[in-house]
Design a protein around this motif. Structure first.
Motif, short mmCIF file in Angstrom:
data_model
loop_
_atom_site.label_atom_id
_atom_site.label_comp_id
_atom_site.label_asym_id
_atom_site.label_seq_id
_atom_site.Cartn_x
_atom_site.Cartn_y
_atom_site.Cartn_z
N VAL A 45 0.83 -1.20 0.00
CA VAL A 45 0.00 0.00 0.00
C VAL A 45 0.87 1.26 0.00
O VAL A 45 1.90 1.32 0.68
N LEU A 46 0.41 2.25 -0.78
CA LEU A 46 0.98 3.60 -0.68
C LEU A 46 -0.13 4.52 -0.18
O LEU A 46 -1.18 4.61 -0.82
N VAL A 47 0.09 5.14 0.96
CA VAL A 47 -0.93 6.07 1.50
C VAL A 47 -0.52 7.49 1.18
O VAL A 47 0.61 7.91 1.49
N VAL A 48 -1.43 8.24 0.57
CA VAL A 48 -1.16 9.66 0.29
C VAL A 48 -2.29 10.51 0.86
O VAL A 48 -3.38 10.00 1.13
N ARG A 49 -2.02 11.78 1.03
CA ARG A 49 -3.02 12.68 1.58
C ARG A 49 -3.66 13.56 0.51
O ARG A 49 -4.61 14.29 0.80
N SER A 50 -3.11 13.53 -0.72
CA SER A 50 -3.65 14.40 -1.78
C SER A 50 -3.17 13.90 -3.14
O SER A 50 -2.24 13.11 -3.25
N PHE A 51 -3.83 14.40 -4.19
CA PHE A 51 -3.38 14.11 -5.55
C PHE A 51 -1.97 14.66 -5.78
O PHE A 51 -1.17 14.06 -6.48
N ASP A 52 -1.70 15.81 -5.18
CA ASP A 52 -0.35 16.41 -5.32
C ASP A 52 0.70 15.46 -4.75
O ASP A 52 1.75 15.26 -5.36
N GLU A 53 0.39 14.90 -3.57
CA GLU A 53 1.36 13.97 -2.98
C GLU A 53 1.50 12.73 -3.87
O GLU A 53 2.61 12.21 -4.03
N LEU A 54 0.38 12.28 -4.45
CA LEU A 54 0.46 11.11 -5.34
C LEU A 54 1.38 11.40 -6.52
O LEU A 54 2.21 10.57 -6.91
N ALA A 96 -8.65 4.81 7.22
CA ALA A 96 -7.76 5.61 6.39
C ALA A 96 -6.71 6.30 7.26
O ALA A 96 -5.52 6.32 6.94
N GLN A 97 -7.17 6.84 8.39
CA GLN A 97 -6.23 7.51 9.29
C GLN A 97 -5.26 6.53 9.92
O GLN A 97 -4.08 6.84 10.10
N MET A 98 -5.75 5.32 10.23
CA MET A 98 -4.87 4.32 10.82
C MET A 98 -3.79 3.92 9.80
O MET A 98 -2.60 3.82 10.15
N LEU A 99 -4.19 3.68 8.56
CA LEU A 99 -3.23 3.28 7.54
C LEU A 99 -2.20 4.39 7.32
O LEU A 99 -1.00 4.12 7.14
N TRP A 100 -2.66 5.63 7.37
CA TRP A 100 -1.74 6.76 7.22
C TRP A 100 -0.74 6.79 8.38
O TRP A 100 0.46 6.97 8.16
N ARG A 101 -1.24 6.59 9.60
CA ARG A 101 -0.31 6.58 10.74
C ARG A 101 0.74 5.47 10.58
O ARG A 101 1.92 5.66 10.83
N SER A 132 1.79 4.17 7.83
CA SER A 132 2.74 4.52 6.76
C SER A 132 3.72 5.58 7.25
O SER A 132 4.90 5.55 6.90
N GLN A 133 3.25 6.50 8.09
CA GLN A 133 4.13 7.54 8.63
C GLN A 133 5.22 6.95 9.52
O GLN A 133 6.28 7.52 9.70
N ARG A 134 4.90 5.78 10.11
CA ARG A 134 5.89 5.09 10.95
C ARG A 134 6.86 4.24 10.13
O ARG A 134 7.71 3.55 10.68
#
Lengths: 472, 472
Positions: free
Chosen positions: B150-159, B239-244, B246-248
């Motif tokens: 998985v790749l988690v992004v917060r925006s199209f810009d980040e993608l 979504a927030q859990m997956l983001w956390r 990925s941030q780790r």
């Protein structure tokens, strides 16, 4: 000095002595209270530093970060599960790494209920899948499920009045939410009351004031001599729909399948960590929350938040290099959700030492914006605590003190005279998430958790560092 | 009268005539507005009666009762499904039984997407079932599912910035909710944008400001020349859990299985009913909402409420034995959720008759407490409508008029000059339930629906009964 003056002086002395002796206890109380005020004034610069460290300093966001790492790593932690034991191992290691003292687990034998696969489907008047969550200790259905006609009632009274219609049916309770304390009776006793009138299973409207099609689980109690029938919660939405259908006179048929099982008891542990007091190490101020959770969601709110502000209270003190006069002890309970198993076990194990328990605190009703402390103690202790929170917690707007303390894991201590405290917080939405899949980190907020940790650390440190134990 | 007086009188006449001719259109407008005010004043006793009948009289609770019977009977009504066609048959029969006129279906060819079985599971860093709802028009996965990192992004810009990391992965969007209009871009375009950088599937945080672990579905758009990859929404919480995670820096692996299929187009119908005008029967005031829904929940709010207050507007007029000058027409759209299919078909079929469409109204943004009407029209029409709602809807606190009308099924009419209206209502929680299992009757309230029906009936009747069509 002449004779008459000597006589007068003698009388003054006599009167003073008489007053002192006759109001000895009043004087003592006043002295103790005055001394407490002085102690609270003395500790304020330290507790201000605790607050600053937690809310604006190096401790900022620490509770949230630690809690998120924990719940994301383990998810839900049902009593009896290996996952809970893994989570406890992790906590023991983490508390040790954090520099806390006397970190250990205290063995507790716990029940081991498992949910298994479960589903429910409305078959008549139309096909519709029903979201369910089986209830703790429920038995399962046969593997092929139970298919039966439905009786929908709005209350136990209605069930009694319509007892003759219940035999062989699945009873659905569509009770209104009044308050958790009142309405939870349907979840706790719904199966037993249904079984008494011949129901083959019961489905209970989830005990919550608000739903986005969210089923909630929880414990239920069978009764001796009453058949054990499968029982689960459904959503507010479906309960109301089934009720409308029944009011229209429609025949309702549901198929319920539950793989729930009660397995042999398992071994678990209460998790304990301390900062040992430098002057009265045998005396204890206890802060606590439970590590176990239901098997849905992440148990971030119930009771990850309470457990982690209890760890954090000690962690902040350790990080600041402080050490109060008496011992600060964090206990992270096991088995709370299955019947306060860890809390009761702890009471049985330590009640002989009750005179050394200065204050028992518990956080298990949310870690939303803190407002103060709910407290149970005698008048004198209440007066001291009122002054303490009013003096030390004004800067975080948590200076309220009211009564009684709202606790689940430490009631025995309080009933037997130990002063007790719980966290007043803006938890009006608590039951939206409680025992549901919605109990995830999204409910928690980093700044709010900092505030809760600060309150928890300040109160427990200040009490632990006072010269006198709280009066009881 | 002397000669000089006659001369003076002649000049006065000349001046008056000149003024009259030079400001002909202003006078005309003024006359029309004055006449409209008089018409509104004339109709007030009737519309007061309509309100009383609906809110306190025999019409009380009727909208709720009818809507509940309908949604409880059919549940969700996905475009292309037999269930929607059964629901349309039921409505045609019911509208006829209700005494409405010219009740008929108008054929519409609609897309036929089916969800099939679907599931997602987090496999790494730990096992966790993810609640998902596949998105409209999504393709399915192979039967064995897609298992990918998985790749988690917060925006199209980040993608875009991390495009090189996306190849072969499942892209998860954890976009913040800004507003529905803004944030829905992630649901609509998430799959296409993911596919452009080589993603094998996309999971999008549900487009809602609030969640109790509630996934939301909705339409999405593939793009020509871009591979079609499976796409679904997950909850805010996950979504927030997956983001956390990925941030780790944790490796995240998800297995996604979707049985979604795009089947050949199906036949459906817009459902039409009328009260034929007694003076200008060819002229039409149209009220509308859509009968189709997503395949989750009951479509009680989206758009059962809008469709049923549109039926009710006509039903109240019929029950009161009223008949306005021009025709009141209710249209219950099909295929709205899959791309405004019914609305567009209706435009194509009837646009030749546009000059006879006096006002087009649509309710598809909730039937919570009504506050007034959002209106699009020229200045003169706006002035008349402002006076109309201000005069006729004060007693139900719905006298607000603002712009523009918020519509989805009738934009073509409005773009081409027909005045348009929508229901302003206290819909701040609308997106909590929208396209989710939470869209059930529990969202709706009987009294609030009465108020909405009253507003809808009063506005449509009053406009239909005015001597003049609204200026355009």
């Amino acid at each position: 000095m002449g004779a008459s003056q000597e006589m007068a002086a003698f009388w003054v002395l006599c009167c003073a002595l008489f007053t002192a002796v006759s109001s000895y206890s009043v004087l003592d109380e006043k002295l103790l209270f005055q001394r407490s005020l002085a102690e609270i004034a003395r500790v304020k610069s330290t507790t201000d530093h605790i607050i600053d460290f937690t809310v604006n300093g190096k401790g900022q966001n620490q509770t949230y970060k630690r809690l998120a790492e924990f719940v994301d790593k383990f998810g839900s932690r049902l009593t009896g599960s290996q996952n809970l034991e893994n989570a406890i191992d992790y906590m023991l290691n983490t508390l040790r790494s954090d520099g806390l003292e006397n970190v250990h687990g205290e063995p507790v034998t716990v029940p081991h209920w498992v949910r298994g696969e479960e589903s429910a489907e409305l078959l008549q008047p139309r096909s519709h899948p029903l979201a369910i969550l089986g209830l703790g200790y429920s038995v399962g259905t046969p593997p092929e499920g139970i298919t039966a006609q439905v009786l929908v009632v709005r209350s136990f009274d209605e069930l009694k009045a319509r007892a003759s219609e219940a035999k062989g049916k699945i009873v659905v309770y569509n009770e209104d939410f009044v308050s958790y304390g009142t309405t939870v009776a349907y979840r706790s006793n719904g199966a037993a009351e249904g079984a008494k009138v011949g129901a083959v299973a019961t489905l209970i409207r989830s005990v919550t004031p608000y739903s986005i099609y969210s089923p909630h689980t929880g414990m239920q109690d069978y009764q001796d001599g009453v058949p054990k029938i499968p029982t689960a919660c459904i959503t507010i939405e479906d309960a109301q729909m089934l009720w409308r259908m029944s009011q229209r006179g429609e025949k309702i048929v549901i198929k319920l399948t539950m793989g729930a099982k009660n397995l042999p008891p398992a071994q678990s542990r209460n998790t304990v960590a301390e900062i040992i007091g430098h002057k009265y190490p045998e005396q204890v101020v206890l802060v606590s929350g439970h590590l176990d959770s239901w098997d849905v969601g992440q148990g971030a709110m119930d009771d990850g938040g309470g457990a982690f502000i209890s760890w954090q209270a000690l962690s902040i003190i350790r990080q600041l290099g402080l050490r109060p006069k008496r011992t600060m002890r964090a206990v992270l309970w096991t088995g709370e959700e299955m019947g306060i198993i860890g809390g009761q076990s702890y009471w049985e194990r330590h009640k002989g030492n009750i005179t050394n328990f200065d204050l028992v605190m518990e956080s298990d009703i949310g870690t939303f914006t803190p407002l103060g402390i709910d407290f149970t103690g005698n008048d004198q202790a209440t007066k001291i605590m009122k002054h303490l929170v009013g003096t030390l917690l004004t800067s975080v707007n948590a200076s309220k003190l009211s009564s009684p303390a709202e606790v689940s894991d430490v009631p025995w201590w309080i009933e037997n005279g130990v002063p007790g405290g719980s966290l007043i917080n803006a938890n009006q939405d608590y039951f939206f998430y409680h025992h549901s899949n919605g109990d995830m980190m999204t409910v928690e907020d980093a700044h709010t958790l900092d505030l809760c940790s600060a309150v928890w650390a300040v109160v427990s440190y200040a009490v632990a560092d006072m010269e006198d134990m709280l009066p009881r």
